[in-house]
Design an enzyme around this catalytic site. Structure first.
Site, PDB file in Angstrom:
ATOM      1  N   GLN A   1       0.814  -1.203   0.000  1.00  0.00           N
ATOM      2  CA  GLN A   1       0.000   0.000   0.000  1.00  0.00           C
ATOM      3  C   GLN A   1       0.860   1.272   0.000  1.00  0.00           C
ATOM      4  O   GLN A   1       2.045   1.245   0.330  1.00  0.00           O
ATOM      5  CB  GLN A   1      -0.896   0.028   1.235  1.00  0.00           C
ATOM      6  N   HIS A   2       0.212   2.395  -0.371  1.00  0.00           N
ATOM      7  CA  HIS A   2       0.714   3.763  -0.164  1.00  0.00           C
ATOM      8  C   HIS A   2       1.837   4.192  -1.089  1.00  0.00           C
ATOM      9  O   HIS A   2       2.210   5.364  -1.082  1.00  0.00           O
ATOM     10  CB  HIS A   2       1.193   3.972   1.280  1.00  0.00           C
TER      11      HIS A   2
ATOM     12  N   ASP B   1      -2.096  -4.924  -0.114  1.00  0.00           N
ATOM     13  CA  ASP B   1      -1.731  -6.229   0.435  1.00  0.00           C
ATOM     14  C   ASP B   1      -2.568  -6.592   1.664  1.00  0.00           C
ATOM     15  O   ASP B   1      -2.930  -7.759   1.853  1.00  0.00           O
ATOM     16  CB  ASP B   1      -0.236  -6.304   0.740  1.00  0.00           C
TER      17      ASP B   1
END
Length: 504
Positions: free
Chosen positions: A79-80, A241
């Site tokens: 992520q991110h 994830d």
């Protein structure tokens, strides 16, 4: 033609799981390691092409006869991360990752522009924390101005992989909620937060269209040929994830708590409504199944144990042997395992510290136990916040690399005072991506398969790995967790006062 593939594009590696949905059998699992570029300023970056090369390597290891049977695939991604892409679809710079803490100043700037962290939570359900995608945009504008000038598409890691696979640009709600810009209550971009990120540019125009969790797109013929897959393979929406691990551990209905012991540590649960904390004590994310996913993330989990193992010259896979003979509390050693700074609590500039050392307890076994306990206590700290909000859990579903350790499984059961179960498929995120692909494939064909029913059918628990709390150890951990909490409170107070080195 019953094979679905899940890809997990992680920080340390790319993993591939090939699952026969009729036989209910994982037929192959492959992985390929990834590099990580780390800088002293907290930067953590990877080249997007490394992910693609690793995917190619994983498919090359998959038997051609299995590749010919693939009907759908799904992508789980860390992520991110921020992948800057130009109008021609070319990546402009290395991807800044979830564990990148170099953008704390930009987090503060964005939140100050809307009136502070509490106002950010009111606008989108989450504060802008170090590592979130939003802060990476002004950092890029300052430090890579030419990249920012050419920027046409803002992609997350799994978005970019999907783009490579299909030629299509899209983003789904679960991963999108980790950017910091998505209002998780309305599932729409927050104009105020986008403007606070860059008041001179329409960042919404750079964001791919949002799609539902059961969406899917055909793989491009060129990539299908390159990977040895049939034309017409469907690529599902995918997700972050943690969202995919929720599916892969069967956490798609209320009452289950999933815990992932990976590079980062995470706790997450399913909800049928937004679960937002006014103070931002947890991440109020959307799920990748159409619901919501309240989540606690700590940035240091297996990072802690692996660093200790490396320092003493052994492999973390031998950690259980090293721990033999130690007892709860590590003879008084307490570790705050903030090797990468920390997200929960929000201590981006903190550093790891060790407390309670004396001439008798300072040895590799106690240090390794202190690292494992510190990572577990940090997750317990987040769990306490979820419980204080009224959430209730009956058991923990454990996944990630740490779940392979019998000692860690028992520690989790004892510290959390809950039964611990482990799915038979250890690669929860990749397996979850495969199950989402199966779900999306059914819906693309006009079916109405329910994701919770699919999870019940395909996610199984390994009774040999199930663990129950030990009453004696549970009592000991309550006391030692109190010691950890006091050191953590001191670190938070030190950070608040401006002493961010966490050296006490």
């Amino acid at each position: 033609m019953s094979l679905v593939v899940g890809l997990d594009v992680g920080t340390q590696s790319v993993k591939l799981v090939a699952y026969d949905s009729v036989a209910h059998e994982v037929l192959a699992t492959h992985s390929h390691a990834l590099e990580l570029v780390a800088q002293d300023d907290g930067s953590r970056e990877q080249e997007a092409r490394w992910w693609i090369d690793a995917i190619r390597a994983c498919f090359a290891k998959l038997d051609p006869a299995l590749r010919a049977r693939v009907v759908a695939l799904g992508v789980s991604g860390q992520q991110h991360g921020f992948v800057p892409v130009d109008a021609a679809g070319q990546v402009l710079a290395p991807a800044k990752l979830w564990c990148d803490t170099s953008t704390q100043a930009e987090c503060d700037e964005i939140m100050d522009a809307v009136g502070g962290p509490l106002r950010a939570v009111a606008l989108a359900g989450n504060p802008i924390l170090a590592g979130y995608t939003a802060s990476k945009l002004p950092w890029t504008r300052k430090h890579r101005p030419e990249v920012y000038r050419q920027l046409a598409s803002i992609m997350l890691p799994h978005d970019y992989v999907n783009f490579w696979l299909t030629g299509e640009r899209w983003m789904e709600y679960g991963d999108a909620s980790g950017t910091g810009w998505l209002d998780v209550r309305t599932r729409q971009w927050s104009p105020e937060l986008l403007a606070a990120t860059d008041a001179q540019r329409d960042l919404a125009a750079c964001l791919p269209p949002l799609v539902e969790a059961d969406a899917s797109f055909p793989i491009s013929d060129v990539i299908a040929d390159e990977l040895g897959l049939p034309h017409g393979v469907r690529v599902s929406a995918g997700g972050g994830d943690n969202m995919m691990a929720a599916i892969g551990t069967g956490n798609v209905a209320s009452g289950v708590l999933s815990m992932s012991l990976g590079t980062s540590g995470t706790l997450f649960a399913h909800a049928d409504h937004p679960v937002v904390d006014d103070n931002g004590s947890w991440a109020a994310f959307c799920s990748s199944t159409g619901g919501w996913l309240p989540l606690i993330c700590t940035m240091n989990c297996t990072v802690a144990t692996e660093n200790v193992a490396r320092a003493f010259g052994f492999e973390s896979r031998d950690g259980d042997t090293v721990l033999a003979g130690t007892t709860p509390g590590a003879d008084g050693l307490v570790m705050l395992p903030f090797f990468n700074g920390e997200r929960t609590p929000d201590l981006p500039h903190a550093r790891a510290s060790l407390h309670g050392m004396d001439t008798a307890n300072l040895n590799r076994a106690n240090l390794y136990r202190a690292a494992m306990e510190g990572a577990t206590y940090a997750l317990r700290h987040g769990y306490d916040a979820l419980c204080a909000a009224g959430l209730h859990f009956d058991a923990i579903r454990l996944t990630g690399g740490g779940s392979h350790s019998a000692a860690w499984r028992q520690m989790v059961a004892d510290v959390f005072e809950l039964p611990v179960d482990v799915p038979t498929q250890a690669e929860g995120a990749a397996f979850g991506a495969a199950l989402q692909a199966l779900w999306a494939l059914d819906h693309a064909a006009g079916g109405q398969a329910d994701i919770a029913a699919l999870a019940t059918e395909h996610v199984h628990l390994d009774p040999a790995l199930s663990t129950r709390p030990d009453p004696a150890a549970t009592a000991a951990y309550r006391s030692h967790y109190g010691h950890f909490s006091r050191h953590l409170e001191a670190a938070v107070a030190s950070h608040a006062s401006g002493n961010v080195t966490n050296d006490g």
